[in-house]
Design a protein around this motif. Structure first.
Motif, PDB file in Angstrom:
ATOM      1  N   ALA A  71       0.846  -1.192   0.000  1.00 45.51           N
ATOM      2  CA  ALA A  71       0.000   0.000   0.000  1.00 45.51           C
ATOM      3  C   ALA A  71       0.888   1.252   0.000  1.00 45.51           C
ATOM      4  O   ALA A  71       1.823   1.328   0.781  1.00 45.51           O
ATOM      5  N   PRO A  72       0.632   2.220  -0.904  1.00 45.18           N
ATOM      6  CA  PRO A  72       1.496   3.401  -0.962  1.00 45.18           C
ATOM      7  C   PRO A  72       1.243   4.314   0.238  1.00 45.18           C
ATOM      8  O   PRO A  72       0.114   4.709   0.493  1.00 45.18           O
ATOM      9  N   THR A  73       2.276   4.593   0.982  1.00 42.63           N
ATOM     10  CA  THR A  73       2.120   5.508   2.119  1.00 42.63           C
ATOM     11  C   THR A  73       2.929   6.762   1.844  1.00 42.63           C
ATOM     12  O   THR A  73       3.827   6.766   0.992  1.00 42.63           O
ATOM     13  N   ALA A  74       2.594   7.820   2.581  1.00 46.68           N
ATOM     14  CA  ALA A  74       3.303   9.085   2.406  1.00 46.68           C
ATOM     15  C   ALA A  74       4.786   8.879   2.707  1.00 46.68           C
ATOM     16  O   ALA A  74       5.655   9.374   1.990  1.00 46.68           O
ATOM     17  N   HIS A 117      -3.941  10.809   8.198  1.00 46.36           N
ATOM     18  CA  HIS A 117      -3.149  11.172   9.385  1.00 46.36           C
ATOM     19  C   HIS A 117      -3.096  10.052  10.402  1.00 46.36           C
ATOM     20  O   HIS A 117      -2.320  10.109  11.341  1.00 46.36           O
ATOM     21  N   ASP A 118      -3.935   9.008  10.248  1.00 42.62           N
ATOM     22  CA  ASP A 118      -3.903   7.912  11.209  1.00 42.62           C
ATOM     23  C   ASP A 118      -3.163   6.677  10.695  1.00 42.62           C
ATOM     24  O   ASP A 118      -2.713   5.857  11.487  1.00 42.62           O
ATOM     25  N   CYS A 119      -3.075   6.490   9.347  1.00 41.61           N
ATOM     26  CA  CYS A 119      -2.373   5.296   8.879  1.00 41.61           C
ATOM     27  C   CYS A 119      -1.404   5.592   7.737  1.00 41.61           C
ATOM     28  O   CYS A 119      -0.765   4.677   7.223  1.00 41.61           O
ATOM     29  N   ASP A 120      -1.304   6.863   7.318  1.00 39.70           N
ATOM     30  CA  ASP A 120      -0.273   7.290   6.363  1.00 39.70           C
ATOM     31  C   ASP A 120      -0.500   6.852   4.921  1.00 39.70           C
ATOM     32  O   ASP A 120       0.389   6.999   4.088  1.00 39.70           O
ATOM     33  N   LEU A 121      -1.671   6.278   4.601  1.00 37.59           N
ATOM     34  CA  LEU A 121      -1.959   5.894   3.227  1.00 37.59           C
ATOM     35  C   LEU A 121      -2.054   7.143   2.346  1.00 37.59           C
ATOM     36  O   LEU A 121      -2.535   8.176   2.783  1.00 37.59           O
ATOM     37  N   LEU A 122      -1.560   7.015   1.119  1.00 34.88           N
ATOM     38  CA  LEU A 122      -1.465   8.164   0.219  1.00 34.88           C
ATOM     39  C   LEU A 122      -2.631   8.170  -0.768  1.00 34.88           C
ATOM     40  O   LEU A 122      -3.009   7.130  -1.298  1.00 34.88           O
ATOM     41  N   PHE A 123      -3.188   9.340  -1.006  1.00 38.01           N
ATOM     42  CA  PHE A 123      -4.328   9.457  -1.925  1.00 38.01           C
ATOM     43  C   PHE A 123      -4.170  10.650  -2.843  1.00 38.01           C
ATOM     44  O   PHE A 123      -3.506  11.620  -2.486  1.00 38.01           O
ATOM     45  N   ARG A 124      -4.852  10.583  -4.001  1.00 37.23           N
ATOM     46  CA  ARG A 124      -5.001  11.785  -4.791  1.00 37.23           C
ATOM     47  C   ARG A 124      -6.061  12.625  -4.081  1.00 37.23           C
ATOM     48  O   ARG A 124      -7.042  12.074  -3.568  1.00 37.23           O
ATOM     49  N   LYS A 125      -5.886  13.933  -4.032  1.00 36.81           N
ATOM     50  CA  LYS A 125      -6.811  14.788  -3.284  1.00 36.81           C
ATOM     51  C   LYS A 125      -8.188  14.742  -3.951  1.00 36.81           C
ATOM     52  O   LYS A 125      -8.304  14.951  -5.147  1.00 36.81           O
ATOM     53  N   PRO A 126      -9.230  14.427  -3.184  1.00 36.09           N
ATOM     54  CA  PRO A 126     -10.559  14.314  -3.789  1.00 36.09           C
ATOM     55  C   PRO A 126     -11.174  15.673  -4.087  1.00 36.09           C
ATOM     56  O   PRO A 126     -10.876  16.660  -3.412  1.00 36.09           O
ATOM     57  N   ARG A 127     -12.016  15.710  -5.116  1.00 33.45           N
ATOM     58  CA  ARG A 127     -12.811  16.920  -5.342  1.00 33.45           C
ATOM     59  C   ARG A 127     -14.165  16.676  -4.726  1.00 33.45           C
ATOM     60  O   ARG A 127     -14.919  15.854  -5.191  1.00 33.45           O
ATOM     61  N   LEU A 128     -14.458  17.403  -3.683  1.00 34.70           N
ATOM     62  CA  LEU A 128     -15.686  17.148  -2.939  1.00 34.70           C
ATOM     63  C   LEU A 128     -16.699  18.260  -3.138  1.00 34.70           C
ATOM     64  O   LEU A 128     -16.344  19.414  -3.335  1.00 34.70           O
ATOM     65  N   GLN A 129     -17.986  17.884  -3.095  1.00 37.61           N
ATOM     66  CA  GLN A 129     -19.064  18.868  -3.052  1.00 37.61           C
ATOM     67  C   GLN A 129     -19.204  19.308  -1.594  1.00 37.61           C
ATOM     68  O   GLN A 129     -18.881  18.535  -0.695  1.00 37.61           O
ATOM     69  N   PRO A 130     -19.722  20.526  -1.359  1.00 34.52           N
ATOM     70  CA  PRO A 130     -19.953  20.937   0.031  1.00 34.52           C
ATOM     71  C   PRO A 130     -20.841  19.922   0.747  1.00 34.52           C
ATOM     72  O   PRO A 130     -21.823  19.457   0.190  1.00 34.52           O
TER      73      PRO A 130
END
Ligand SMILES: [Zn+2]
Lengths: 226, 209
Positions: A5-8, B15-28
């Motif tokens: 899993a990719p992590t920061a 911030h709790d498990c460090d998994l990386l994501f592309r930043k989501p585009r969210l509706q309000p």
């Protein structure tokens, strides 16, 4: 190519603990700072385990006088009655105030004890490199962090009683040394929870060579909620 | 010398498990949760700066009322006694328990007040002029650090328990401050729920000095 899993951390990014911005430190930077809020960045909270252990053990020690010594003394017509945390709850039960007795029991006894036990368990599980139920352990951590403040109820009760009851010979209420120890337990466990880094739980989950990872999801798959 | 890292706006990490994501585009009103550990990654709120500012102002007024007036009035055999939060803090100090006195002062008075004032300082210039006040970034960082130590809602429960304990000792009359604290608890909780930290940080970053 790894199917981990990719992590920061594995991608070389640092997450700001304050404004949650992701950034990449310059090569060779010893104390990188967040470009947005200026906070010092760390891969993980610094000395998380040692700090959390020290604070948790301090809280265990403080917990003993907090429960044995009186937290306040009510003097009515010359007769003094020292109250400990437990006797305060008993009094509410005897008075038939069940919901309130439960509330105080939960805030003053259940929460501090559970918090100490949970922190100890999390610390041990991380140090032993446990792979056991990381999701549950993370949720446990989040609960521990958010519920700790409610233990302050008893300290506030003493403050208000002391403010109002001061009628010379008729009745006086005086705080007790148990309250100092109890306040210490609440503050120290709050700091302990803040200094624990839940990402350490997941760092230990990283698959070893040749092992099939239990969690491998493509980058960018979040659960959306409305 | 400070060594600033290079911002990466396209990605976020849990911030709790460090998994990386592309930043989501969210509706309000939407939020994105981490699939691995369930943490809330990113949330966009429906409310804007206007609501946050209005609630901060309401809270500030209620805070002043809550500390200017007596909390409870007690009557034992014709003798009347009034008390407020600050008299309690003072009395603890004069009894020699300065540690508790200082702790209560910080979590029920100093931290909530500082948090409200900091919010004003950051949000008002941002809303009125689209600019950030001097050191606004630092001040907003303090606001977030102070948050766990502002315990108005816990204090309100403390008042409730104290009232019940006193009720069989003497006749009690609630003071203005009691109602003010109850309202303050609601308006501060609403303020916390309405404040969109991500948006404030984005705006602070975009705004000039
Ligand atoms: Zn996560």
């Amino acid at each position: 190519m790894t199917n981990q899993a990719p992590t920061a951390a594995s991608a070389g990014y640092l997450l700001c603990h304050c404004c949650h911005l992701l950034s990449r430190p310059l090569h060779g930077a010893t104390h990188p700072r967040c470009p947005r809020c200026g906070a010092v960045l760390h891969r993980r909270k610094p000395n998380s385990l040692a700090r959390t252990w020290a604070l948790t053990l301090t809280a265990y020690i403080l917990y003993i006088p907090a429960n044995l010594l009186p937290i306040m003394t009510l003097t009515m017509s010359g007769r003094g009655e020292p109250d400990t945390i437990i006797s305060g709850v008993k009094e509410l039960i005897v008075g038939g105030m069940w919901p309130l007795a439960l509330l105080v029991f939960f805030a003053s006894i259940t929460v501090p004890v559970l918090k100490l036990l949970v922190l100890t368990f999390l610390l041990l599980s991380v140090q032993l490199g446990s792979h056991w139920r990381p999701w549950e352990r993370t949720v446990l951590y989040r609960l521990t962090e958010s519920v700790g403040r409610w233990s302050m109820i008893d300290i506030f009760v003493i403050t208000i009683l002391v403010a109002v009851v001061e009628l010379g010979a008729l009745a006086t209420i005086e705080a007790g040394p148990g309250a100092v120890a109890f306040g210490g337990v609440v503050v120290v466990t709050m700091f302990a929870a803040m200094s624990f880094d839940p990402r350490l739980i997941w760092d230990r989950m990283a698959p070893k060579e040749g092992e099939v990872p239990s969690h491998s999801r493509p980058e960018g798959a979040y659960r959306m909620q409305r | 010398m400070a060594e600033y890292a290079v911002a990466e706006h396209a990605l976020i990490a849990c911030h709790d498990c460090d998994l990386l994501f592309r930043k989501p585009r969210l509706q309000p009103g939407q939020k994105a949760c981490c699939p691995r550990c369930g943490a809330v990654l990113f949330r966009r709120k429906r409310s804007g700066l206007d609501q946050s500012l209005a609630l901060a102002f309401t809270s500030l007024v209620l805070f002043m009322l809550a500390n200017a007036y007596p909390l409870l009035r007690m009557n034992i055999a014709g003798r009347v006694q009034e008390g407020s939060l600050l008299t309690g803090i003072e009395e603890l100090y004069s009894q020699g328990y300065w540690e508790i006195s200082a702790l209560v002062f910080v979590v029920t008075f100093l931290a909530p007040l500082a948090k409200l004032l900091c919010l004003f300082y950051v949000l008002l210039p941002l809303r009125l002029f689209g600019r950030r006040a001097p050191k606004a970034v630092l001040v907003f960082r303090w606001t977030e650090l102070l948050s766990p130590w502002a315990m108005t809602e816990v204090f309100m429960l403390g008042i409730l328990v104290a009232v019940v304990k006193l009720a069989d000792l003497a006749a009690l009359t609630p003071g203005i401050a009691l109602y003010s604290f109850a309202s303050l608890m609601v308006s501060m909780a609403a303020g916390d729920a309405m404040l969109d930290e991500h948006e404030v940080w984005d705006r602070l970053e975009a705004a000039g000095d």
